[in-house]
Design a protein around this motif. Structure first.
Motif: not given
Length: 398
Positions: A152-155, A166-170, A325-334, A392-398
């Motif tokens: 699951f994405s955050f979206r 809610l929709g996706t964004y590039t 910080q490690n958790i958030m970097e992990t989220f973004l790379t994912n 968190w908004l980067f979690g709307f990419m898919y």
């Protein structure tokens, strides 16, 4: 055959998925051989059930979902079964856990050629089978159109929790138009009410089941290594402990995630070359993500940083040294790795995306500087402005 139709009808009728996975509309369903690849726990079986439920009436017996966990197929194989299904007017055969069937690739190819009016959709692990020396690409790989199912994405998590669509964004839309996007999302939902829970348990859809999520996650992680990796890569069972210890050491590194391959080899009692192989296996199993310094770099080059594949795994391993910080970097790379080239930046907490864009992961209190191509993915905040974007908004990419 009737027993299989009854089982199929029960599975489809008792599917309670309220979120339609975005992959469903990405697939070109006109192909005759389709693979749904993905790591354990992301919902491959539920995805097949959802496809069957949306497109076929179980009473018409046009579509049939079968699992290769069933001992029937271990003893009888799949080809004769497919012949019986086709003879009864079957049109689409859904084969779950295909890789567990002996000689499964050969059997699927035989079915493909023998029954030209039958469509096969099969699910399999994200771990590629080991190739024997001199072995080339299998015919199944040439005739299959493969798609990857992610967690699951955050979206998708928010939609599951709230019932919204809610929709996706590039990435470019998020970087350049995030203030407008936030105005569309914020009146409907408060992301902060869901983000922490998503980081803890929202990536794997089985959190919806009525059981202990962490126990289920640990079981899934063990199966990723014990079954998916050892079975597909033909690793001897006696080396299982090394793989598990390696994963724990990587998780324990925290923010100091630049791998020292020699040190890791010494810690688990093996060679540098074996560690590099193990890292590749863990990445295929979607247990880690390897980040490099330059775009396009892959194995066998040494990665510049290693993160666990998603934040749920961090909580599952519960290793010391894990920071926010490690958790958030992990989220973004994912959220970025599947569609973008993610490289480690020159400064701590920064990433270079597609060779041009720099994203710095940081707390909301950090002062932002203005520079072309520089953005801040900030945590502990719901809103942003200019080149500062809530992470968190980067979690709307898919």
């Amino acid at each position: 055959m009737d027993a299989f139709f009854q089982s199929h009808a029960y599975l489809v009728e008792h599917l309670h998925a309220t979120v339609r996975r975005s992959l469903m509309q990405t697939i070109d369903w006109s192909y005759r051989m389709i693979a749904i690849r993905g790591p354990r726990g992301v919902g491959r079986t539920s995805f097949l059930r959802q496809y069957a439920k949306e497109n076929f009436d179980p009473q018409l017996h046009q579509c049939l979902l079968v699992s290769m966990n069933n001992f029937y197929f271990q003893g009888r194989g799949l080809v004769d079964f497919a012949e019986q299904f086709a003879a009864r007017g079957g049109q689409v055969l859904l084969v779950d856990q295909a890789f567990k069937l002996p000689n499964w690739k050969d059997q699927l190819v035989e079915i493909y050629h023998k029954f030209p009016y039958l469509k096969i959709v099969y699910s399999t692990t994200s771990v590629n089978p080991a190739l024997a020396e001199g072995e080339g690409q299998h015919e199944l790989d040439r005739i299959t159109h493969s798609y990857v199912l992610h967690g699951f994405s955050f979206r998708e998590y928010i939609n599951q929790q709230t019932g919204y669509e809610l929709g996706t964004y590039t990435l470019q839309e998020i970087l350049n138009d995030h203030e407008r996007i936030l105005k569309a999302i914020m009146p409907k939902v408060r992301p902060a009410d869901h983000f922490r829970n998503y980081l803890h348990h929202g990536y794997y859809p089985f959190y919806l089941e009525n059981r202990n999520f962490m126990e289920a996650l640990l079981k899934s992680m063990n199966n990723m290594i014990e079954v998916d990796v050892l079975f597909n890569k033909q690793v001897e069972l006696k080396y299982l402990g090394r793989l598990k210890k390696l994963l724990y050491l990587l998780a324990s590194a925290g923010e100091d995630n630049t791998p020292n391959v020699s040190s890791l080899a010494h810690e688990i009692g093996t060679s540098r070359a074996t560690v590099m192989n193990y890292l590749e296996y863990l990445q295929e199993a979607r247990l880690i993500n390897m980040i490099y310094k330059e775009p396009g770099n892959t194995m066998p080059k040494k990665p510049a940083a290693i993160y666990l594949h998603n934040t749920n795994l961090l909580y599952g391993i519960h290793a010391p040294g894990i920071t926010q910080q490690n958790i958030m970097e992990t989220f973004l790379t994912n959220v970025l790795w599947r569609h973008h080239d993610v490289c480690k930046g020159k400064r701590a907490g920064t990433f270079t995306i597609d060779g041009t864009t720099e994203i710095c992961v940081c707390d909301k209190s950090r002062r932002a500087r203005q520079a072309p191509g520089l953005y801040y993915a900030k945590y502990n905040t719901e809103v942003g402005r200019g080149n500062e974007i809530p992470i968190w908004l980067f979690g709307f990419m898919y």
